[in-house]
Design a protein around this motif. Structure first.
Motif, mmCIF file in Angstrom:
data_model
loop_
_atom_site.group_PDB
_atom_site.id
_atom_site.type_symbol
_atom_site.label_atom_id
_atom_site.label_comp_id
_atom_site.label_asym_id
_atom_site.label_seq_id
_atom_site.Cartn_x
_atom_site.Cartn_y
_atom_site.Cartn_z
ATOM 1 N N LYS A 267 85.678 55.654 -35.345
ATOM 2 C CA LYS A 267 85.004 56.765 -34.645
ATOM 3 C C LYS A 267 84.153 57.582 -35.613
ATOM 4 C CE LYS A 267 86.412 56.240 -30.427
ATOM 5 N NZ LYS A 267 85.462 55.838 -29.403
ATOM 6 N N GLN A 268 84.685 57.834 -36.817
ATOM 7 C CA GLN A 268 83.927 58.616 -37.797
ATOM 8 C C GLN A 268 82.637 57.899 -38.198
ATOM 9 O OE1 GLN A 268 87.126 59.060 -40.657
ATOM 10 N NE2 GLN A 268 87.262 61.260 -40.233
ATOM 11 N N GLU B 158 81.880 65.705 -38.951
ATOM 12 C CA GLU B 158 82.721 66.796 -38.451
ATOM 13 C C GLU B 158 82.357 68.132 -39.092
ATOM 14 O OE1 GLU B 158 86.865 66.335 -40.896
ATOM 15 O OE2 GLU B 158 86.260 64.642 -39.661
ATOM 16 N N TRP C 161 88.397 63.808 -35.648
ATOM 17 C CA TRP C 161 89.266 62.775 -35.095
ATOM 18 C C TRP C 161 90.652 62.801 -35.729
ATOM 19 C CZ3 TRP C 161 87.650 60.460 -30.827
ATOM 20 C CH2 TRP C 161 86.283 60.492 -30.557
ATOM 21 N N VAL D 172 90.427 56.080 -36.244
ATOM 22 C CA VAL D 172 89.728 57.261 -36.752
ATOM 23 C C VAL D 172 88.531 56.839 -37.602
ATOM 24 C CG1 VAL D 172 89.935 59.243 -38.318
ATOM 25 C CG2 VAL D 172 91.716 58.813 -36.622
ATOM 26 N N ASN E 12 82.855 65.435 -33.207
ATOM 27 C CA ASN E 12 84.290 65.657 -33.099
ATOM 28 C C ASN E 12 84.991 65.549 -34.445
ATOM 29 O OD1 ASN E 12 84.378 65.862 -30.202
ATOM 30 N ND2 ASN E 12 83.992 63.663 -30.139
#
Length: 177
Positions: free
Chosen positions: A156-157, A132, A146, A153, A144
């Protein structure tokens, strides 16, 4: 006339030597030290220099190669160790390049934070929040930020951390470039 040409060439040669010497002493020598100090860094080859070799507000972190025994975690560790080595320096931006091609950039303040926090911050936290803070060369966010449930989260990270490394250099290595 020959003397003037020789004097001009000599002046140019001295100027080029000074530029490369400063880049080596200030940026590449600390990189050499980082790579040699930690045996896990063996096989990672990185060049570090000022932007266009003369812009001290820009640091170029140029991954040249990694061995088959190295992983993205090794490359990330070297970046963090290097940020630690340069934590007293100030840059506006840090360019992440692969074989001379600029791929991404970090804000200089974030790079400084990475260096200041290196010895105390949980490396998993740093890895998962790293994407990010990555920007495309045009300055737009590359990944992104998140929000939501912790597990989703985290997932996704970590996906974006892997995607970052793919886009930075892994796809080119796989393609044989």
């Amino acid at each position: 006339m020959k003397r003037r040409i020789l004097a001009a060439f000599g002046t140019f040669a001295v100027a080029v030597s000074v530029v490369f010497g400063v880049n080596y002493i200030v940026l590449q020598k600390p990189m050499v030290d980082v790579l040699k100090t930690d045996p896990r860094n063996k096989g990672v080859v990185i060049s570090a220099h000022y932007g266009s070799y003369i812009n001290p507000s820009e640091l170029v972190f140029d991954l040249k190669s990694i061995s088959d025994l190295n992983s993205p975690a090794d490359v990330s560790r070297v970046l963090l160790q290097y940020a630690d080595a340069l934590k007293e320096k100030k840059f506006e931006q840090v360019v992440l390049a692969y074989k001379g091609k600029h791929k991404f950039q970090l804000k200089g303040g974030y790079f400084k934070t990475l260096g200041m926090d290196y010895k105390t911050q949980n490396p998993v936290y740093t890895m998962r929040t790293f994407p990010e803070n990555v920007y495309r060369i045009d300055g737009t966010a590359a990944f992104n930020t998140w929000a939501g449930g912790l597990l989703s989260v985290l997932g996704k990270q970590m996906e974006e951390f892997s995607e970052f490394h793919k886009q930075w250099y892994l796809l080119e290595i796989a393609g044989g470039s």
